[in-house]
Write a protein that holds these residues in place. Sequence first.
Motif, PDB file in Angstrom:
ATOM      1  N   THR A 155       0.689  -1.217   0.123  1.00 49.77           N
ATOM      2  CA  THR A 155      -0.001  -0.005  -0.007  1.00 49.77           C
ATOM      3  C   THR A 155       0.959   1.130  -0.053  1.00 49.77           C
ATOM      4  O   THR A 155       0.404   2.250  -0.579  1.00 49.77           O
ATOM      5  CB  THR A 155      -1.041   0.063   1.155  1.00 49.77           C
ATOM      6  N   LEU A 156       1.977   1.116   0.593  1.00 51.08           N
ATOM      7  CA  LEU A 156       2.940   2.394   0.751  1.00 51.08           C
ATOM      8  C   LEU A 156       3.664   2.632  -0.658  1.00 51.08           C
ATOM      9  O   LEU A 156       4.100   3.576  -0.838  1.00 51.08           O
ATOM     10  CB  LEU A 156       3.919   2.199   1.869  1.00 51.08           C
ATOM     11  N   ALA A 157       3.618   1.691  -1.506  1.00 51.37           N
ATOM     12  CA  ALA A 157       4.329   1.778  -2.942  1.00 51.37           C
ATOM     13  C   ALA A 157       3.398   2.885  -3.681  1.00 51.37           C
ATOM     14  O   ALA A 157       4.154   3.442  -4.723  1.00 51.37           O
ATOM     15  CB  ALA A 157       4.363   0.403  -3.746  1.00 51.37           C
ATOM     16  N   VAL A 158       2.418   3.258  -3.186  1.00 51.39           N
ATOM     17  CA  VAL A 158       1.565   4.372  -4.083  1.00 51.39           C
ATOM     18  C   VAL A 158       2.534   5.507  -4.065  1.00 51.39           C
ATOM     19  O   VAL A 158       2.346   6.559  -4.789  1.00 51.39           O
ATOM     20  CB  VAL A 158       0.213   4.315  -3.392  1.00 51.39           C
ATOM     21  N   TYR A 159       3.366   5.839  -2.953  1.00 52.61           N
ATOM     22  CA  TYR A 159       4.119   7.072  -2.814  1.00 52.61           C
ATOM     23  C   TYR A 159       5.326   6.853  -3.935  1.00 52.61           C
ATOM     24  O   TYR A 159       5.652   8.061  -4.152  1.00 52.61           O
ATOM     25  CB  TYR A 159       4.423   7.111  -1.447  1.00 52.61           C
ATOM     26  N   ILE A 160       5.467   5.811  -4.407  1.00 58.97           N
ATOM     27  CA  ILE A 160       6.423   5.933  -5.679  1.00 58.97           C
ATOM     28  C   ILE A 160       5.892   5.557  -6.820  1.00 58.97           C
ATOM     29  O   ILE A 160       6.699   4.834  -7.656  1.00 58.97           O
ATOM     30  CB  ILE A 160       7.693   5.092  -5.348  1.00 58.97           C
ATOM     31  N   GLY A 161       4.460   5.729  -6.851  1.00 60.03           N
ATOM     32  CA  GLY A 161       4.089   5.750  -8.476  1.00 60.03           C
ATOM     33  C   GLY A 161       2.962   4.448  -8.643  1.00 60.03           C
ATOM     34  O   GLY A 161       2.606   4.272  -9.940  1.00 60.03           O
ATOM     35  N   GLU A 162       3.115   3.518  -7.648  1.00 58.98           N
ATOM     36  CA  GLU A 162       2.115   2.352  -7.738  1.00 58.98           C
ATOM     37  C   GLU A 162       0.643   2.914  -7.904  1.00 58.98           C
ATOM     38  O   GLU A 162       0.409   3.986  -7.210  1.00 58.98           O
ATOM     39  CB  GLU A 162       2.100   1.351  -6.846  1.00 58.98           C
ATOM     40  N   ARG A 163      -0.069   2.172  -8.492  1.00 61.57           N
ATOM     41  CA  ARG A 163      -1.778   2.214  -8.375  1.00 61.57           C
ATOM     42  C   ARG A 163      -2.385   1.339  -7.633  1.00 61.57           C
ATOM     43  O   ARG A 163      -2.495   0.246  -8.542  1.00 61.57           O
ATOM     44  CB  ARG A 163      -2.464   2.971  -9.838  1.00 61.57           C
ATOM     45  N   ASN A 164      -2.487   1.109  -6.408  1.00 63.78           N
ATOM     46  CA  ASN A 164      -3.152  -0.325  -6.078  1.00 63.78           C
ATOM     47  C   ASN A 164      -3.942   0.239  -4.658  1.00 63.78           C
ATOM     48  O   ASN A 164      -4.490   1.386  -4.846  1.00 63.78           O
ATOM     49  CB  ASN A 164      -2.055  -1.134  -5.638  1.00 63.78           C
TER      50      ASN A 164
END
Lengths: 239, 378
Positions: free
Chosen positions: A171-180
């Motif tokens: 979920t935290l990967a959204v801060y580096i561009g993931e959309r989830n």
Amino acid sequence: MDRMKRGDDMGIIDFFLNIAEYFIKHIDKISTYTIEHFILIIIAIILSLLIWLTVGIAIRNNLGLAKGVLGIGSFIMSVPSIALYGILVSVPGFGLNRRSAVFGLILYAMLPIVRNVYVSLNQVDENIMEAAKGMGLSPRQVLFKVQLPLAVPVILAGIRVALVMMVGIATLAVYIGERNLGSLIQQGIVRTHDDMIIVGAILVSVMAFLVDYIMGKIQKAIVSPGLITDDSTSKKEVA
Amino acid sequence: MIKIENVVKKYPGMERPAVENLSMEIGEGEICVFVGPSGCGKTTTLKMINRIIEPTSGAIYVNDVNVLKQNPDKLRQNIGYVIQQIGLFPHMTVHENISIVPKLLDWKEDRIKKRVDELLEIVGLDPEENRSKYPKALSGGQRQRVGVARALAVNPPIMLMDEPFGAVDPVTRSQLQNEFLRLQKKIKKTICFVTHDIDEAIKMGDKIAIMEQGNLIQYDSPENLLFNPNNEFVEDFVGSDRSLKVLNLLRIDTVLKKDVKTVATNNDISALHQFFENNRKKRAIIVDETNKVVGYVARNDVPKGSSSKGWNSIIKPIPATLPLQATLRDALAQMLQYDLGAVPVVEEDNSLLGVVDLDEIRSHIGEAYHEFGQDEAG
């Protein structure tokens, strides 16, 4: 927040209705996020297994090396995920993309997988090891026919922990561009949209629970019945 | 068959070698028992034969081939190995455990299956019932049997056994020992057997090697060990109760009474009355038509009337029987434990061979002790 503080009897129902409404309205977006979330985890766990199972097996007979590797794993585990992603983005060749997201998850999977592989391979009863050697099995045959099958329950437990953790950290990967599913939570916070946050949180929890459940099923399917202790006691009582 | 030549095993940092310049020969088809206090080097010696432990110097020949020049895995595939904790693989069934070495040697599946069933029969386990069990479902004695079957899988000429019966209860142990002696009569393997129990050594060994602090103190037949000990250490180790130890040496076949009067289950009750009239015995052994032991009837339980047909219901199970391979010590132990004056001796299929009784044992022990000990003063 206002909505939650309103009248007691109507509040709860309203609250759930709002969430359901949000869910139905945005079902397309939500399913895309869920699928993206899932794909990220699948890629990360496959690569993690390839790398960390190999590492765990490679260090099994080398206590010094094992201490070093597990030390690195513990250190990575202690780095906050947000910080780790921040560092990864700044590394040349990674940047704001899926590569960084996957790599971060792989790093977090290191400790639970490598540690469980190392420990379980070394925990095999020395008498069983001696019997295997005494029968003329080569070290390689001992590993694949005896040690690994006996280690499977513990290794699976490690993979299970790694997977459940990945669902959350992704979920935290959204801060580096993931959309989830993390996007729902993040945007919900930014826009103070409770229903959005809650839908995201519920779906992430459901996914973690599902992953755990599936791993339990896999464990049942591939662990030798000879290693399951609960069964033995009940069978003995029957017999 | 096995020749050990000037073998030394030194561990770094240890003052004295674990095994010091050991030389001995073990003949084909013999059981050689290594015995001694813990740390005497007996297990080390055994494990050097299949190179679980590598000797520091010296040579070990199996059939005139130096084992140190062989591929260790190939060597071990041809030496049966049984350890105290057995080391069955818990994730494999009995069948899979036994078929490990045959599979390494690329045996065909149907040959393996046949061999596994044959081996299970040999060690006294029903193949149908046990083949697909996992080790956790077996008792200690059954596991030990599977361990022996696994070691015999590819019919190796040599077996190494490291306290194989050490982890089971005394009753099961003596049962396993007897079974193993019976088995050895058929398979005639060359066996190296380690134990710390001198009674077991005397019972099992054709030859006994007594070791102390890495040295071979005496390598001799059990009789010579008992009555001509080389030195004080052997004497102490054998113990002062040598006359009792002799019991381990004497098999019950020497005192077996073969013409035993029995009553068959299909006889009518008058046969039973007759038996107790003609004999002063307290109990009658009951057999079925095929001479298999069914149980016993006590004198006091016999009904007086002559018409009672269903007298078979007063048959009680016999608390103890002995196989022909049992020693006098086993026989006496059973007699004392179950308060019996005589114990029936039976074949594997429970058919009656005879009985041993206390008086016979008593007179025989006197003779035997005299015979072995005649060159001793007193």
